[in-house]
Scaffold this motif. Structure first.
Motif, PDB file in Angstrom:
ATOM      1  N   LEU A 139       0.829  -1.200   0.000  1.00 24.32           N
ATOM      2  CA  LEU A 139       0.000   0.000   0.000  1.00 24.32           C
ATOM      3  C   LEU A 139       0.867   1.255   0.000  1.00 24.32           C
ATOM      4  N   ALA A 140       1.939   1.242   0.780  1.00 22.24           N
ATOM      5  CA  ALA A 140       2.810   2.408   0.860  1.00 22.24           C
ATOM      6  C   ALA A 140       3.549   2.649  -0.448  1.00 22.24           C
ATOM      7  N   TYR A 141       3.879   1.572  -1.150  1.00 23.07           N
ATOM      8  CA  TYR A 141       4.631   1.696  -2.399  1.00 23.07           C
ATOM      9  C   TYR A 141       3.720   1.927  -3.604  1.00 23.07           C
ATOM     10  N   ALA A 142       2.445   1.600  -3.492  1.00 24.31           N
ATOM     11  CA  ALA A 142       1.534   1.668  -4.634  1.00 24.31           C
ATOM     12  C   ALA A 142       1.221   3.111  -5.001  1.00 24.31           C
ATOM     13  N   PRO A 143       0.926   3.370  -6.272  1.00 23.25           N
ATOM     14  CA  PRO A 143       0.382   4.687  -6.630  1.00 23.25           C
ATOM     15  C   PRO A 143      -0.860   4.960  -5.792  1.00 23.25           C
ATOM     16  N   PRO A 144      -1.034   6.162  -5.262  1.00 24.96           N
ATOM     17  CA  PRO A 144      -2.164   6.428  -4.367  1.00 24.96           C
ATOM     18  C   PRO A 144      -3.523   6.123  -4.982  1.00 24.96           C
ATOM     19  N   ALA A 145      -3.640   6.180  -6.311  1.00 29.10           N
ATOM     20  CA  ALA A 145      -4.937   5.978  -6.963  1.00 29.10           C
ATOM     21  C   ALA A 145      -5.269   4.511  -7.211  1.00 29.10           C
ATOM     22  N   LEU A 146      -4.350   3.592  -6.936  1.00 28.62           N
ATOM     23  CA  LEU A 146      -4.602   2.182  -7.255  1.00 28.62           C
ATOM     24  C   LEU A 146      -5.713   1.624  -6.387  1.00 28.62           C
ATOM     25  N   ALA A 147      -6.793   1.153  -7.036  1.00 28.03           N
ATOM     26  CA  ALA A 147      -7.961   0.661  -6.302  1.00 28.03           C
ATOM     27  C   ALA A 147      -8.010  -0.854  -6.234  1.00 28.03           C
ATOM     28  N   HIS A 148      -7.596  -1.548  -7.302  1.00 30.54           N
ATOM     29  CA  HIS A 148      -7.650  -3.013  -7.344  1.00 30.54           C
ATOM     30  C   HIS A 148      -6.442  -3.528  -8.116  1.00 30.54           C
ATOM     31  N   ARG A 149      -5.891  -4.648  -7.636  1.00 29.62           N
ATOM     32  CA  ARG A 149      -4.732  -5.249  -8.294  1.00 29.62           C
ATOM     33  C   ARG A 149      -4.867  -6.767  -8.285  1.00 29.62           C
ATOM     34  N   TYR A 150      -4.867  -7.358  -9.471  1.00 26.68           N
ATOM     35  CA  TYR A 150      -4.931  -8.811  -9.634  1.00 26.68           C
ATOM     36  C   TYR A 150      -3.630  -9.269 -10.285  1.00 26.68           C
ATOM     37  N   THR A 197      -3.244 -14.647 -22.357  1.00 22.06           N
ATOM     38  CA  THR A 197      -2.597 -14.815 -21.060  1.00 22.06           C
ATOM     39  C   THR A 197      -2.469 -13.430 -20.442  1.00 22.06           C
ATOM     40  N   ILE A 198      -2.989 -13.254 -19.237  1.00 17.91           N
ATOM     41  CA  ILE A 198      -2.970 -11.958 -18.576  1.00 17.91           C
ATOM     42  C   ILE A 198      -2.034 -12.038 -17.376  1.00 17.91           C
ATOM     43  N   ASP A 199      -0.999 -11.203 -17.387  1.00 22.75           N
ATOM     44  CA  ASP A 199      -0.009 -11.212 -16.307  1.00 22.75           C
ATOM     45  C   ASP A 199      -0.439 -10.353 -15.119  1.00 22.75           C
ATOM     46  N   GLU A 200      -1.187  -9.287 -15.377  1.00 20.11           N
ATOM     47  CA  GLU A 200      -1.583  -8.370 -14.306  1.00 20.11           C
ATOM     48  C   GLU A 200      -2.774  -7.557 -14.792  1.00 20.11           C
ATOM     49  N   PHE A 201      -3.714  -7.286 -13.871  1.00 24.38           N
ATOM     50  CA  PHE A 201      -4.884  -6.472 -14.191  1.00 24.38           C
ATOM     51  C   PHE A 201      -5.083  -5.497 -13.041  1.00 24.38           C
ATOM     52  N   ARG A 202      -5.134  -4.186 -13.359  1.00 18.32           N
ATOM     53  CA  ARG A 202      -5.244  -3.158 -12.325  1.00 18.32           C
ATOM     54  C   ARG A 202      -6.348  -2.168 -12.672  1.00 18.32           C
ATOM     55  N   ILE A 203      -6.964  -1.624 -11.640  1.00 21.30           N
ATOM     56  CA  ILE A 203      -7.945  -0.556 -11.794  1.00 21.30           C
ATOM     57  C   ILE A 203      -7.527   0.596 -10.882  1.00 21.30           C
ATOM     58  N   ALA A 217      -6.109 -21.465  -7.066  1.00 17.16           N
ATOM     59  CA  ALA A 217      -7.464 -21.585  -7.598  1.00 17.16           C
ATOM     60  C   ALA A 217      -8.391 -22.116  -6.494  1.00 17.16           C
ATOM     61  N   PRO A 218      -9.693 -21.766  -6.509  1.00 16.17           N
ATOM     62  CA  PRO A 218     -10.328 -20.962  -7.568  1.00 16.17           C
ATOM     63  C   PRO A 218     -10.320 -19.473  -7.295  1.00 16.17           C
ATOM     64  N   LYS A 219      -9.666 -19.023  -6.221  1.00 14.56           N
ATOM     65  CA  LYS A 219      -9.722 -17.590  -5.888  1.00 14.56           C
ATOM     66  C   LYS A 219      -8.785 -16.795  -6.788  1.00 14.56           C
ATOM     67  N   VAL A 220      -9.252 -15.624  -7.211  1.00 15.33           N
ATOM     68  CA  VAL A 220      -8.435 -14.649  -7.919  1.00 15.33           C
ATOM     69  C   VAL A 220      -8.292 -13.467  -6.977  1.00 15.33           C
ATOM     70  N   TRP A 221      -7.087 -13.266  -6.462  1.00 13.58           N
ATOM     71  CA  TRP A 221      -6.846 -12.410  -5.310  1.00 13.58           C
ATOM     72  C   TRP A 221      -6.643 -10.958  -5.726  1.00 13.58           C
ATOM     73  N   ASP A 222      -7.370 -10.054  -5.084  1.00 10.42           N
ATOM     74  CA  ASP A 222      -7.156  -8.614  -5.220  1.00 10.42           C
ATOM     75  C   ASP A 222      -6.329  -8.168  -4.030  1.00 10.42           C
ATOM     76  N   SER A 223      -5.056  -7.859  -4.248  1.00  8.35           N
ATOM     77  CA  SER A 223      -4.146  -7.572  -3.142  1.00  8.35           C
ATOM     78  C   SER A 223      -4.250  -6.143  -2.630  1.00  8.35           C
ATOM     79  N   ILE A 224      -4.976  -5.281  -3.324  1.00  7.32           N
ATOM     80  CA  ILE A 224      -5.097  -3.885  -2.906  1.00  7.32           C
ATOM     81  C   ILE A 224      -6.491  -3.576  -2.390  1.00  7.32           C
ATOM     82  N   GLY A 225      -7.536  -3.949  -3.136  1.00  9.89           N
ATOM     83  CA  GLY A 225      -8.896  -3.579  -2.764  1.00  9.89           C
ATOM     84  C   GLY A 225      -9.726  -4.689  -2.173  1.00  9.89           C
ATOM     85  N   LEU A 226      -9.192  -5.910  -2.115  1.00  3.36           N
ATOM     86  CA  LEU A 226      -9.865  -7.069  -1.522  1.00  3.36           C
ATOM     87  C   LEU A 226     -11.169  -7.435  -2.230  1.00  3.36           C
TER      88      LEU A 226
END
Length: 688
Positions: free
Chosen positions: A402-413, A590-596, A419-428
Motif C-alpha cells: 500500500l505504501a509503495y503503490a500509486p495512491p490511486a490504485l484501487a484493485h490489483r490482480y 494470457t494476462i499477467d496483471e490487471f489493475r484498476i 485456484a479458484p480464488k483470484v486475489w485482489d491484493s489492494i482492494g480485496l
C-alpha cells in the motif's frame, strides 16, 4: 397436492423457568432453543441447544424418531461463558464434523438491536461430540473459550447463528447479520467456507473502503461514501494528484458508521504541524467509546488509541516520535484482536501486544477524518490522500505494498493465488476462476474456449468519477467480440450499461466501449491486438469528456467527446475474458496483471508502469542532484518512500551498483541523501 403433510410428533426436549415445573418439564436451568443437528459418520445423531441461561448442551437423538434417545439419557454441557445464571451470553450453536474433529460454533454477545447488535461467532473443536471443545489457544469452551470466527465487519454487523452445508465436498456457510448500509435490516449471508492447513475453519467478509479524494469524499466502490464538511476542499498537489485539504479550523470529513468496523486503517498524510491532539481520523460514539490516530499527543508521540470506557482505559500504540511535518508520509494501523501495529512509510514503528478491544465494540456513530470526539481538541491542518480501510488486519508485506503503490490504485490482480480464488491484493475485491480458466506461472490462462473466464465482484468502477484500467496481456488469435474485461449487466444475452475492452471486434479493430442509459462512446483504434504482447491502459474521464488507449506506455488513440458517467455502469457483473453479449467470442489470452485505478493516470505514470513491468508497483520519481565543494546532495519527493540511492562507475551490463552512504532522511517534503565528492565519473540511480 404436492404439499408435504406435517404431523406433530411431540417434543424433543422441553425447558421451563427455574422453579416452575410440570409433567412435561425436562430442564429448568437451561433454555431449550436454537437446536443444531449433527449426523455423525457412525450414524448416531446429536443435537446442541441452549442459550442465555447456563451454557450450551449436547444430547443424543434417536435417528428413527428424532427425539431424545432415552428419557434419562445424558445431557452434556460443552460451553459456558459465565458462572452466574442467566448472565451467560452464548447461544445459536452449530455442530459440524470435519477431518477427524467435531466443531462447535456459537454466538457471543447480543442480537436484535440492529446496528447496535454485538453478536459474534466463535469456534472450538474436540475429538468427541460431547467435548471437551478447545479453541486455538487450548482454552476449554466450558471456561469461556472460543476462537473468534466471525465478528462485525463493515456493513456486516452482529453476525450470528452459524450453519454449514456440505455440497459434494464444498462447504457453504450461512449466517444472519444486520446491514449497516440498510438501517440495520436483518439479512441472510452466505459464502464459501474453507479450512486451514491445521484444520480450522476459515471464512471472512473481506471488504475495503477507499477514499481517493479525487473530486469529493466518495468511496471508490460507492458503498461507503463520505461527505466534505464546512467547506473542506479537494486541491491538486503537483506530482501527487488530487488530495483532501483541511484548514485546521473548521473543515473535516464525515464517513458512514460501518467503516469503523474494521481492522486496518491506512492513509497518506501531509501534516502542517501545530497544536497537539489533532486527529488524522477519529471514529466513535462519544468521548467514552472511540478509536483515533493523532500525529502528536501531549507526550510528543504519534499515537493510536482505542477505548470503550473513556480515556483512562485507552489501549494505545505509541510511536517513539511525532509524525513528521510538511512532508508526505504513509501511516497505517493494523489490529488483529490481540496485537496492534503502527506503521510509518511501510515500516512498523510501534507495537502493543495486548491490544484486545475490537473496533466494532465502540458502536461508532460519528466517524471523522480531521476532527475529534472531544470538542476542545484542535482540527487537523494539512492534506490527506488515499485513505483506505480494510475489514481484516493486513500483513506487513501488504502494508508495504500500500505504501509503495500509486495512491490511486484501487484493485490489483497479480494472479498468484491458488485456484479458484483470484486475489485482489489492494482492494480485496476477490474473484473466482470459472470453467477451465487457470492460473499458471503467475498469469491467468484463457484459451478462448466456451465458459472459461474470471468472475469479479460487480461495481469495480461504478463509484469512480474517472478510472484507468491497466493490464499486461499476451493475446492469441481471438474471435469477433472477445472481451478482455466487460463490466455491466446483461438482459436476454444482450449487454447493457457496461464498460468493456475488446482486442478484436467484428470490424477488425480494438475497442474501448462505454454504453449506458446516459449515452454511448466507442474508441476504436485501427487494427486488432491478436498475437501481440502488450501493456494496455484504458483511460475514462467523463468529467473532462476524455477517453484514451495507451499501448506499451505510448498513446495509441484518444477522443474528446461527451462521456457517460461511470456511476451509470451497472454493478451487476464484472468479467475478465467473457462478454455480456451471448454471441461474442471468449477471450484467448494470457494476462499477467490487471489493475484498476480510481482516477486518470498521467502519461508519466503510464510510462513508468510500462517500464517497470507487471510485477512492480511504480511511481514516477525525479532525482535531483546538487553539488557543493565537497559533497553531492541527492533529493527526491517525499512520496517516493522505500527508495535508496546506488552508484556505479560504469553503465551497462557490467555495472556493479553499490549503496550510497547512510539511509536517506525526510524533511521539507523530500528525501535527502549526501555523498562525498570524489572527482570520479559516477552514475547514480534510485531503486527499491
Amino acid at each position: 397436492s404436492d404439499l408435504p403433510a406435517w404431523t406433530d410428533q411431540g417434543k424433543v426436549i422441553q425447558s421451563n423457568p427455574v422453579g416452575q415445573t410440570n409433567a412435561t418439564t425436562d430442564l429448568t436451568a437451561y433454555n431449550c432453543i436454537d437446536p443444531s443437528i449433527l449426523v455423525d459418520t457412525n450414524g448416531t445423531v446429536w443435537m446442541s441447544f441452549g442459550s442465555y441461561s447456563d451454557g450450551i448442551l449436547v444430547m443424543q437423538l434417536d435417528p428413527t424418531t428424532g427425539k431424545r434417545i432415552a428419557p434419562g439419557s445424558p445431557i452434556t454441557k460443552v460451553a459456558d461463558s459465565s458462572t452466574s445464571f442467566f448472565s451467560n451470553t452464548t447461544e445459536g450453536s452449530c455442530l459440524y464434523q470435519h477431518g477427524g474433529y467435531y466443531y462447535l460454533f456459537l454466538n457471543y454477545g447480543g442480537c436484535c438491536a440492529g446496528v447496535n447488535s454485538t453478536y459474534n461467532i466463535r469456534v472450538g473443536r474436540g475429538t468427541s461430540v460431547t467435548g471437551p471443545y478447545l479453541d486455538r489457544n487450548g482454552v476449554n469452551m466450558l471456561n469461556g473459550g472460543g476462537t473468534m470466527f466471525l465478528e462485525s465487519s463493515g456493513r456486516f454487523i452482529g453476525p450470528g447463528h452459524a450453519a454449514i452445508l456440505n455440497d459434494n465436498g464444498t462447504n457453504w456457510f450461512t449466517y444472519h447479520y444486520y446491514d449497516g448500509n440498510n438501517g440495520g435490516a436483518a439479512t441472510l449471508g452466505i459464502g464459501r467456507l474453507t479450512w486451514s492447513a491445521d484444520g480450522w475453519p476459515v471464512f471472512t467478509n473481506d471488504w475495503s473502503a477507499f477514499y481517493p479524494f479525487n473530486v469529493d469524499a466518495s468511496d471508490a466502490s460507492g458503498l461507503y461514501n463520505g461527505t466534505l464538511e464546512n467547506g473542506a476542499v479537494i486541491t491538486h498537489e503537483p506530482g501527487f494528484g488530487n488530495v483532501l485539504n483541511l484548514n485546521g479550523t473548521s473543515q473535516y470529513v464525515l464517513l458512514p458508521d460501518p467503516v469503523a468496523n474494521a481492522s486496518t486503517f491506512a492513509v497518506w498524510v501531509k501534516w502542517n504541524g501545530g497544536a497537539t491532539w489533532q486527529r488524522i481520523f477519529d471514529f466513535g460514539a462519544d468521548t467514552t467509546n472511540y478509536l483515533f490516530l493523532t500525529p502528536r499527543s501531549s507526550a510528543g508521540t504519534m499515537r493510536f488509541a482505542i477505548t470503550i470506557n473513556g480515556n483512562g482505559a485507552e489501549q494505545q500504540i505509541n510511536a517513539p516520535f511525532a509524525l513528521p511535518t510538511n512532508s508526505w508520509c504513509h501511516v497505517a494501523v493494523t489490529l488483529d484482536g490481540s496485537k496492534g501495529l503502527l506503521y510509518l512509510n511501510g515500516i512498523p514503528v510501534a507495537t502493543n501486544n495486548n491490544l484486545t478491544i475490537r473496533p466494532w465494540q465502540i458502536l461508532a456513530k460519528t466517524n471523522y477524518i480531521g476532527h475529534s470526539q472531544f470538542a476542545a481538541d484542535p482540527l487537523f491542518g494539512g492534506e490527506i490522500s488515499s485513505f483506505r480501510i480494510f475489514g481484516r488486519a493486513l500483513s506487513g508485506a501488504e502494508i508495504k505494498d500500500l505504501a509503495y503503490a500509486p495512491p490511486a490504485l484501487a484493485h490489483r490482480y497479480s494472479f498468484t493465488s491458488n485456484a479458484p480464488k483470484v486475489w485482489d491484493s489492494i482492494g480485496l475485491a476477490h474473484g473466482t476462476l470459472q470453467g477451465n480458466a487457470a492460473i499458471t506461472n503467475n498469469a491467468l490462462q484463457l484459451t478462448g474456449a466456451y465458459g472459461n473466464y474470471v468472475n469479479l465482484p460487480g461495481g469495480l468502477v461504478s463509484g469512480s468519477s474517472a478510472a484507468t484500467i491497466e493490464f499486461w496481456a499476451n493475446f492469441g488469435a481471438n474471435g469477433s467480440g472477445a472481451q478482455l474485461f466487460d463490466f455491466g449487466d446483461s438482459s436476454n444475452a444482450v449487454g447493457q450499461n457496461f464498460v468493456s475492452f475488446s482486442p478484436h471486434t467484428a470490424v477488425n479493430t480494438a475497442q474501448l466501449g462505454l454504453a449506458t442509459a446516459a449515452g454511448t462512446v466507442n474508441l476504436t483504434p485501427p487494427g486488432i491486438f491478436d498475437n501481440q504482447a502488450l501493456q494496455v491502459d484504458c483511460v475514462i474521464d467523463p468529467m473532462n469528456a476524455y477517453e484514451a488507449i495507451y499501448t506499451n506506455g505510448v498513446l495509441l488513440s484518444a477522443a474528446t467527446s461527451t462521456t457517460p458517467p461511470l456511476n451509470t455502469v451497472s454493478t451487476a457483473w464484472s468479467f475478465l475474458g467473457r462478454s455480456l453479449f451471448g454471441t461474442d467470442a471468449w477471450l484467448n489470452a494470457t494476462i499477467d496483471e490487471f489493475r484498476i485505478y480510481d482516477g486518470r493516470l498521467t502519461p508519466a505514470e503510464i510510462a513508468v508502469n510500462d517500464q517497470s513491468g507487471p510485477t512492480v508497483l511504480a511511481v514516477p520519481i525525479r532525482l535531483d542532484i546538487s553539488t557543493a565543494t565537497s559533497n553531492i546532495t541527492l533529493t527526491w519527493p517525499a512520496y517516493g518512500i522505500g527508495f535508496t540511492a546506488q552508484s556505479s562507475p560504469v553503465l551497462g551490463p557490467n555495472a556493479v551498483w553499490s549503496p550510497i552512504g547512510a539511509s536517506p532522511t525526510l524533511g521539507n517534503n523530500v528525501w535527502q541523501q549526501t555523498l562525498p565528492m570524489t572527482n570520479k565519473v559516477t552514475f547514480i540511480r534510485l531503486i527499491r
